[in-house]
Design a protein around this motif. Structure first.
Motif, PDB file in Angstrom:
ATOM      1  N   ASP A 296       9.565  -4.301  53.196  1.00 38.98           N
ATOM      2  CA  ASP A 296      10.788  -4.334  53.997  1.00 38.98           C
ATOM      3  C   ASP A 296      11.861  -3.448  53.359  1.00 38.98           C
ATOM      4  OD1 ASP A 296       9.477  -6.077  55.573  1.00 38.98           O
ATOM      5  OD2 ASP A 296      10.827  -7.778  55.275  1.00 38.98           O
ATOM      6  N   THR A 297      12.410  -2.531  54.151  1.00 40.20           N
ATOM      7  CA  THR A 297      13.376  -1.554  53.644  1.00 40.20           C
ATOM      8  C   THR A 297      14.613  -1.541  54.528  1.00 40.20           C
ATOM      9  OG1 THR A 297      11.620  -0.139  52.731  1.00 40.20           O
ATOM     10  CG2 THR A 297      13.762   0.884  53.113  1.00 40.20           C
ATOM     11  N   VAL A 298      15.766  -1.678  53.893  1.00 37.62           N
ATOM     12  CA  VAL A 298      17.041  -1.572  54.595  1.00 37.62           C
ATOM     13  C   VAL A 298      17.503  -0.116  54.527  1.00 37.62           C
ATOM     14  CG1 VAL A 298      19.442  -2.313  54.687  1.00 37.62           C
ATOM     15  CG2 VAL A 298      17.653  -3.940  53.989  1.00 37.62           C
ATOM     16  N   PHE A 299      17.757   0.488  55.670  1.00 35.79           N
ATOM     17  CA  PHE A 299      18.282   1.851  55.739  1.00 35.79           C
ATOM     18  C   PHE A 299      19.747   1.812  56.157  1.00 35.79           C
ATOM     19  CE2 PHE A 299      13.762   2.787  56.338  1.00 35.79           C
ATOM     20  CZ  PHE A 299      13.594   3.948  55.588  1.00 35.79           C
ATOM     21  N   ILE A 300      20.559   2.608  55.467  1.00 33.01           N
ATOM     22  CA  ILE A 300      21.918   2.898  55.926  1.00 33.01           C
ATOM     23  C   ILE A 300      21.929   4.371  56.295  1.00 33.01           C
ATOM     24  CG2 ILE A 300      24.376   2.836  55.418  1.00 33.01           C
ATOM     25  CD1 ILE A 300      23.016   0.095  55.307  1.00 33.01           C
ATOM     26  N   PHE A 301      22.054   4.652  57.587  1.00 30.74           N
ATOM     27  CA  PHE A 301      22.039   6.032  58.067  1.00 30.74           C
ATOM     28  C   PHE A 301      23.466   6.505  58.359  1.00 30.74           C
ATOM     29  CE2 PHE A 301      17.751   4.617  59.677  1.00 30.74           C
ATOM     30  CZ  PHE A 301      16.999   5.463  58.871  1.00 30.74           C
ATOM     31  N   ASN A 302      23.680   7.805  58.168  1.00 38.18           N
ATOM     32  CA  ASN A 302      24.956   8.437  58.509  1.00 38.18           C
ATOM     33  C   ASN A 302      24.654   9.851  59.009  1.00 38.18           C
ATOM     34  OD1 ASN A 302      27.653   9.114  58.753  1.00 38.18           O
ATOM     35  ND2 ASN A 302      27.990   9.393  56.564  1.00 38.18           N
ATOM     36  N   PHE A 303      24.136   9.941  60.250  1.00 29.26           N
ATOM     37  CA  PHE A 303      23.777  11.243  60.807  1.00 29.26           C
ATOM     38  C   PHE A 303      24.314  11.457  62.217  1.00 29.26           C
ATOM     39  CE2 PHE A 303      19.699   8.675  61.238  1.00 29.26           C
ATOM     40  CZ  PHE A 303      19.924   8.277  62.553  1.00 29.26           C
ATOM     41  N   GLU A 304      25.077  10.499  62.734  1.00 28.11           N
ATOM     42  CA  GLU A 304      25.622  10.617  64.080  1.00 28.11           C
ATOM     43  C   GLU A 304      26.897  11.464  64.068  1.00 28.11           C
ATOM     44  OE1 GLU A 304      25.002   6.644  66.392  1.00 28.11           O
ATOM     45  OE2 GLU A 304      25.240   6.149  64.274  1.00 28.11           O
TER      46      GLU A 304
ATOM     47  N   HIS B 255      28.749   0.536  62.290  1.00 33.18           N
ATOM     48  CA  HIS B 255      30.116   0.399  61.768  1.00 33.18           C
ATOM     49  C   HIS B 255      30.762   1.778  61.712  1.00 33.18           C
ATOM     50  CE1 HIS B 255      33.545  -0.736  59.296  1.00 33.18           C
ATOM     51  NE2 HIS B 255      33.227   0.237  58.457  1.00 33.18           N
ATOM     52  N   GLU B 256      32.012   1.860  62.144  1.00 28.36           N
ATOM     53  CA  GLU B 256      32.782   3.097  62.026  1.00 28.36           C
ATOM     54  C   GLU B 256      33.920   2.864  61.046  1.00 28.36           C
ATOM     55  OE1 GLU B 256      33.824   5.303  65.455  1.00 28.36           O
ATOM     56  OE2 GLU B 256      32.039   4.715  66.592  1.00 28.36           O
ATOM     57  N   SER B 257      34.038   3.770  60.062  1.00 23.06           N
ATOM     58  CA  SER B 257      35.086   3.631  59.066  1.00 23.06           C
ATOM     59  C   SER B 257      36.442   3.966  59.685  1.00 23.06           C
ATOM     60  CB  SER B 257      34.799   4.557  57.879  1.00 23.06           C
ATOM     61  OG  SER B 257      34.799   5.915  58.298  1.00 23.06           O
ATOM     62  N   PRO B 258      37.547   3.605  59.014  1.00 30.22           N
ATOM     63  CA  PRO B 258      38.876   3.915  59.558  1.00 30.22           C
ATOM     64  C   PRO B 258      39.020   5.397  59.889  1.00 30.22           C
ATOM     65  CG  PRO B 258      39.057   2.425  57.692  1.00 30.22           C
ATOM     66  CD  PRO B 258      37.611   2.842  57.761  1.00 30.22           C
ATOM     67  N   GLU B 259      39.728   5.689  60.968  1.00 27.87           N
ATOM     68  CA  GLU B 259      39.961   7.040  61.462  1.00 27.87           C
ATOM     69  C   GLU B 259      38.662   7.732  61.885  1.00 27.87           C
ATOM     70  OE1 GLU B 259      42.225   9.182  58.564  1.00 27.87           O
ATOM     71  OE2 GLU B 259      44.008   7.956  58.856  1.00 27.87           O
ATOM     72  N   ASN B 260      37.599   6.937  62.090  1.00 31.72           N
ATOM     73  CA  ASN B 260      36.313   7.475  62.552  1.00 31.72           C
ATOM     74  C   ASN B 260      35.758   8.552  61.636  1.00 31.72           C
ATOM     75  OD1 ASN B 260      36.438   5.835  64.927  1.00 31.72           O
ATOM     76  ND2 ASN B 260      37.822   7.325  65.841  1.00 31.72           N
ATOM     77  N   LEU B 261      35.992   8.410  60.330  1.00 30.94           N
ATOM     78  CA  LEU B 261      35.505   9.417  59.391  1.00 30.94           C
ATOM     79  C   LEU B 261      33.993   9.375  59.253  1.00 30.94           C
ATOM     80  CD1 LEU B 261      38.182   9.246  56.539  1.00 30.94           C
ATOM     81  CD2 LEU B 261      38.039  10.848  58.461  1.00 30.94           C
ATOM     82  N   ASN B 262      33.399   8.187  59.321  1.00 31.19           N
ATOM     83  CA  ASN B 262      31.956   8.040  59.184  1.00 31.19           C
ATOM     84  C   ASN B 262      31.451   6.981  60.155  1.00 31.19           C
ATOM     85  OD1 ASN B 262      31.090   9.634  56.583  1.00 31.19           O
ATOM     86  ND2 ASN B 262      32.952   8.544  56.002  1.00 31.19           N
ATOM     87  N   ARG B 263      30.237   7.196  60.667  1.00 29.41           N
ATOM     88  CA  ARG B 263      29.574   6.218  61.525  1.00 29.41           C
ATOM     89  C   ARG B 263      28.298   5.780  60.805  1.00 29.41           C
ATOM     90  NH1 ARG B 263      28.631   8.996  67.142  1.00 29.41           N
ATOM     91  NH2 ARG B 263      28.000   6.876  67.705  1.00 29.41           N
ATOM     92  N   TYR B 264      28.251   4.522  60.447  1.00 29.29           N
ATOM     93  CA  TYR B 264      27.115   3.999  59.699  1.00 29.29           C
ATOM     94  C   TYR B 264      26.218   3.165  60.610  1.00 29.29           C
ATOM     95  CZ  TYR B 264      29.890   5.292  55.597  1.00 29.29           C
ATOM     96  OH  TYR B 264      30.631   5.981  54.663  1.00 29.29           O
ATOM     97  N   LEU B 265      24.921   3.285  60.383  1.00 28.79           N
ATOM     98  CA  LEU B 265      23.925   2.518  61.122  1.00 28.79           C
ATOM     99  C   LEU B 265      23.016   1.831  60.115  1.00 28.79           C
ATOM    100  CD1 LEU B 265      22.103   1.835  63.641  1.00 28.79           C
ATOM    101  CD2 LEU B 265      20.949   4.008  63.175  1.00 28.79           C
ATOM    102  N   ARG B 266      22.866   0.506  60.251  1.00 31.35           N
ATOM    103  CA  ARG B 266      21.952  -0.243  59.383  1.00 31.35           C
ATOM    104  C   ARG B 266      20.755  -0.719  60.186  1.00 31.35           C
ATOM    105  NH1 ARG B 266      24.577  -5.278  56.997  1.00 31.35           N
ATOM    106  NH2 ARG B 266      23.840  -6.279  58.913  1.00 31.35           N
ATOM    107  N   ALA B 267      19.569  -0.472  59.629  1.00 32.53           N
ATOM    108  CA  ALA B 267      18.329  -0.928  60.273  1.00 32.53           C
ATOM    109  C   ALA B 267      17.386  -1.412  59.190  1.00 32.53           C
ATOM    110  CB  ALA B 267      17.687   0.202  61.066  1.00 32.53           C
ATOM    111  N   VAL B 268      16.616  -2.462  59.498  1.00 33.27           N
ATOM    112  CA  VAL B 268      15.646  -3.016  58.550  1.00 33.27           C
ATOM    113  C   VAL B 268      14.254  -2.720  59.085  1.00 33.27           C
ATOM    114  CG1 VAL B 268      14.834  -5.045  57.333  1.00 33.27           C
ATOM    115  CG2 VAL B 268      17.280  -4.822  57.895  1.00 33.27           C
ATOM    116  N   ALA B 269      13.509  -1.890  58.332  1.00 31.09           N
ATOM    117  CA  ALA B 269      12.159  -1.499  58.744  1.00 31.09           C
ATOM    118  C   ALA B 269      11.121  -2.325  57.997  1.00 31.09           C
ATOM    119  CB  ALA B 269      11.942  -0.010  58.472  1.00 31.09           C
ATOM    120  N   THR B 270      10.089  -2.734  58.693  1.00 30.73           N
ATOM    121  CA  THR B 270       8.999  -3.509  58.104  1.00 30.73           C
ATOM    122  C   THR B 270       7.827  -2.570  57.792  1.00 30.73           C
ATOM    123  OG1 THR B 270       8.209  -4.027  60.321  1.00 30.73           O
ATOM    124  CG2 THR B 270       9.683  -5.625  59.274  1.00 30.73           C
TER     125      THR B 270
END
Length: 283
Positions: free
Chosen positions: A16-24, A49-64
Motif C-alpha cells: 500500500d502506497t500513499v501518493f501526493i501528486f502535484n501536476f495539475e 487540496h489547494e494551498s492559499p492563493e491557489n499556488l499548489n493543487r495537491y492530490l492524495r491517492a492510496v494505491a494497493t
C-alpha cells in the motif's frame, strides 16, 4: 495563447502506497478557460487540496499492490503580462509584503546564506532590478553545464556551484540562492514548458520585483511566455510532481506533453520582454 498539456505516470505497487501528486495546472487568474480531466487506474479514492492563493493543487491517492497509473490532461488559455525589463526595479526589504518573507530566507536546497559573499562579489555591481536577475541567469548559463544525471534529489545549490553541472531544478536553485543573498525574494516554479525538448516537468524560478513575481529560466531551454504553471515553493522539496510513501517502482519516466491548441507546431520567437503570470501583489 491556448495550450493542451498533460502527463501519464505509471507504477508497480509492492505494498500500500500513499501518493501526493502535484501536476495539475494552477488555478490562477492568468490561466483562463481551464478544462481538465484526471484519471486514476484503478479508480481509487482521492482527496484534493489547494494551498492559499491557489499556488499548489495537491492530490492524495492510496494505491494497493499491482499496477497503478495517474493520467492528467488539460486545455488552458495562458495570458501573460509583459513589461520592459529596464523599468522593473527591486523592492526594498523594508517595503516587502510580509507573506513573501519565506522566499527571502535560506531553505533546504537553497542555502543562500552560505552563498552571500559570492553573490555580493559577482552581482552587486549590476543595476538593481530585473536586469540584475537577468545577469544572474546569464552567469549561470555561461558557467554551469546542463548535464542530465549530474545531480540527484539531494543536490543543493552550493554543490551545484562547486561541481558546475546540473539540470533545470539545479539552475533554478542556484538562481534563487543568488537572488535571496542579494535581498530579492525568489521561489521555485514547476511548469509545463512549451518549446522544451524533450518535454518534461520543467523547473524555473520567479523573482519578486516591483510588486509582481517574474519568470526567469537560466537554462534558456523554454519560452517564458509558454510556461503553464503547476506549482511554486521555496525549493524542490515543496513542489515534487509525485511524493510516494510506500514500496513502489516507477515504470519508466513520466510522459509529459504540451502543444498549442491552435495546432501551431513551433514556439514563437523568444521574447525579450519581462514575463509574469501573476496579478500585482502588495500584501
Amino acid at each position: 495563447m491556448k495550450f493542451n498539456v498533460g502527463c501519464q505516470l505509471d507504477y508497480t505497487i509492492e505494498s500500500d502506497t500513499v501518493f501526493i501528486f502535484n501536476f495539475e495546472v494552477a488555478r490562477i487568474p492568468n490561466h483562463s478557460d481551464l478544462v481538465e480531466r484526471l484519471t486514476l487506474s484503478p479508480d481509487v479514492a482521492r482527496v484534493t487540496h489547494e494551498s492559499p492563493e491557489n499556488l499548489n493543487r495537491y492530490l492524495r491517492a492510496v494505491a494497493t499492490p499491482g499496477e497503478f497509473s495517474a493520467s492528467y490532461e488539460a486545455t488552458v488559455d495562458l495570458n501573460v503580462y509583459r513589461a520592459d525589463p529596464t523599468t522593473i526595479n527591486e523592492t526594498p526589504i523594508r517595503d516587502l509584503p510580509l507573506d513573501v518573507l519565506p522566499y527571502l530566507l535560506p531553505s533546504r536546497f537553497v542555502p543562500s546564506d552560505r552563498l552571500a559573499d559570492f553573490a555580493l562579489r559577482e552581482f552587486s555591481a549590476f543595476p538593481p532590478g530585473h536586469m540584475r536577475v537577468s545577469n544572474i541567469c546569464s552567469w549561470i548559463y555561461r558557467n554551469i553545464d546542463y548535464v542530465r544525471g549530474s545531480s540527484d534529489s539531494e543536490t543543493t545549490a552550493t554543490e551545484i556551484l562547486i561541481q558546475r553541472a546540473g539540470v533545470c531544478r539545479d539552475f533554478a536553485h542556484l538562481g534563487i540562492a543568488f537572488c535571496r543573498a542579494l535581498g530579492i525574494p525568489a521561489r521555485l516554479t514547476s511548469c509545463y514548458a512549451f518549446g522544451l525538448s524533450p518535454a518534461d516537468f520543467h523547473a524555473v524560478f520567479e523573482a519578486y520585483l516591483d510588486g509582481r513575481w517574474w519568470y526567469f529560466d537560466a537554462t534558456r531551454q523554454a519560452a517564458l511566455d509558454g510556461l503553464v504553471r503547476i506549482g511554486v515553493g521555496r525549493d524542490a522539496a515543496e513542489i515534487a510532481f509525485s511524493t510516494p510513501f510506500g514500496a513502489m517502482t516507477p515504470k519508466g519516466p513520466p510522459r509529459i506533453w504540451i502543444d498549442r491548441a491552435d495546432g501551431q507546431p513551433e514556439p514563437s520567437p523568444r521574447t525579450t520582454d519581462a514575463i509574469s503570470t501573476d496579478e500585482p501583489h502588495s500584501g
